[in-house]
Design a protein around this motif. Sequence first.
Motif, PDB file in Angstrom:
ATOM      1  N   LYS A  26       1.058  -2.499 -30.952  1.00 41.26           N
ATOM      2  CA  LYS A  26       1.289  -2.660 -29.518  1.00 41.26           C
ATOM      3  C   LYS A  26       0.036  -3.077 -28.764  1.00 41.26           C
ATOM      4  N   PHE A  27      -1.038  -2.277 -28.829  1.00 38.68           N
ATOM      5  CA  PHE A  27      -2.261  -2.602 -28.102  1.00 38.68           C
ATOM      6  C   PHE A  27      -3.370  -3.127 -29.015  1.00 38.68           C
ATOM      7  N   PHE A  65      -7.274  -7.064 -29.471  1.00 37.84           N
ATOM      8  CA  PHE A  65      -6.998  -6.074 -28.443  1.00 37.84           C
ATOM      9  C   PHE A  65      -6.126  -6.751 -27.382  1.00 37.84           C
ATOM     10  N   SER A  66      -4.987  -6.149 -27.075  1.00 40.86           N
ATOM     11  CA  SER A  66      -4.043  -6.826 -26.191  1.00 40.86           C
ATOM     12  C   SER A  66      -3.342  -5.817 -25.285  1.00 40.86           C
ATOM     13  N   TYR A  67      -2.807  -6.361 -24.194  1.00 38.15           N
ATOM     14  CA  TYR A  67      -2.097  -5.520 -23.222  1.00 38.15           C
ATOM     15  C   TYR A  67      -0.984  -6.332 -22.586  1.00 38.15           C
ATOM     16  N   ARG A  68       0.155  -5.711 -22.426  1.00 38.40           N
ATOM     17  CA  ARG A  68       1.312  -6.360 -21.803  1.00 38.40           C
ATOM     18  C   ARG A  68       1.795  -5.516 -20.641  1.00 38.40           C
ATOM     19  N   HIS A  69       1.869  -6.130 -19.454  1.00 37.09           N
ATOM     20  CA  HIS A  69       2.340  -5.420 -18.269  1.00 37.09           C
ATOM     21  C   HIS A  69       3.662  -6.022 -17.826  1.00 37.09           C
ATOM     22  N   ALA A 109       0.453  -8.666 -27.993  1.00 32.37           N
ATOM     23  CA  ALA A 109       0.676  -7.586 -27.030  1.00 32.37           C
ATOM     24  C   ALA A 109       2.088  -7.031 -27.129  1.00 32.37           C
ATOM     25  N   GLY A 110       2.194  -5.714 -27.223  1.00 26.32           N
ATOM     26  CA  GLY A 110       3.485  -5.046 -27.262  1.00 26.32           C
ATOM     27  C   GLY A 110       4.231  -5.182 -28.563  1.00 26.32           C
ATOM     28  N   GLY A 145      -4.944 -10.992 -24.180  1.00 23.18           N
ATOM     29  CA  GLY A 145      -5.434 -10.609 -25.499  1.00 23.18           C
ATOM     30  C   GLY A 145      -6.840 -11.089 -25.765  1.00 23.18           C
ATOM     31  N   THR A 162      -3.784 -15.626 -22.678  1.00 23.96           N
ATOM     32  CA  THR A 162      -2.842 -14.976 -21.780  1.00 23.96           C
ATOM     33  C   THR A 162      -1.479 -15.631 -21.929  1.00 23.96           C
ATOM     34  N   SER A 166       0.894 -10.885 -20.380  1.00 21.06           N
ATOM     35  CA  SER A 166       0.145 -10.357 -21.525  1.00 21.06           C
ATOM     36  C   SER A 166      -1.233 -10.996 -21.580  1.00 21.06           C
TER      37      SER A 166
END
Length: 406
Positions: free
Chosen positions: A135-136, A171-175, A69-70, A186, A249, A184
């Motif tokens: 990133k994503f 597929f990942s996401y970081r907040h 992520a990111g 994934g 995570t 994060s």
Amino acid sequence: MIRKVVAVCLLSLVLADLAAVSPSQFPSADSTMISSYNPTSARTAAMGGAGLAVNGTYGARFLNPANAAGVFGLSVPSLSFTAYNLRNNIPVVKDVISSTDEAGILDSAVGFINNIPGGVKDFMSLDAGAGLAMKFFSFSVDANADIFTFGPGDISSNIGVDINLALTSIFSYRHEFSDDLALSVGLGVRAMYKNLTADDVYLTGIGATTVSDVFNKSEDLQGAGNAILEVLSDIPLSVGWAFPVSVGTKLEVPYGFSFALALNNINGNYDMRVRQKDGSERSYVLETPMTLDIGASWSWGNEGMWKYLFKPTIAVDFVDIVGFFRNGPLERGAFVDHLRMGAEVYLLTSLIARAGLDRGYFTCGLGLDIFAVTLDMTYGLKAYGPSRYGECLDYLTVRVNIGLDR
């Protein structure tokens, strides 16, 4: 000269007489499948196998998809080579190189065979891969050829090959909640192809008595190639597919600490097929376990000039929590069997020193990170069976990556 080159190749391919051993004496094919295939990471190996909560280099993404992520990264390509049992085999290789006649080369081959350890053991591994992280979303293609030995540890031992091809999408996401607090998540989806020297669920291999046959036909490269292909055509091969999924995570908190949780290799069993001598096909399932893993890391980001001079990272992982409790946490060495820990230090942003403990066995490594080229080397011990009182082999991994792999 040609015959010497062929002999050196045969030392790494031909070890024992397949025809002299009945299939019922071979180890089960799943005896080598401790976990699903992951691309070789010299960095992770040098840090004792720890990396669940470490920021997303190429290898860390396969331990925990949230690590991607990111991250922006590129590998075009990544190449690695691993050799095992070096302390015993290096003197034999030197004898082969220094031999001036055929008798000396064959004597060296016998010495090499005498170094084969009993049971199922690694001998040599080759990896090649290319990947892109944006990133994503991350995507990679990785291929691996793992050469292994199995048998009683003498001239009746065999060599087999395990070939893997993996297509991985993450597929990942970081907040970011603040500058020093982030979460994060994934999801990793993989298509895995396996080609294994196995017949009817049992491992198969190549035999040492074929050394002289191939050697005698090696007056030129064409004769050697035809002889080797003739031998390989008689070896049964199992082919199969698996479609494992991983979810993970990672929580990043103040003062450089990170904590990770990953569920790896969901639906990781291979559906295998092998063609019988009568032309029919047999199907079977090659099981690989799902694991629930936890990890923690600490990395000092540094400020000012320090960030260019000194950047340390410490990581600790505890893998396969379910297996730990299922197999009896009070048994001798059980905790250490699931423990991976290590550290790395970036010096002058380019030179990297690493060390760790993998199941209680020491690992170490060096890295060189210059512009778009990264070179990593790792030396360590790989345990077979319970830690600290089981068998182990030393190994050396060399990995070269072209691109951005930070």
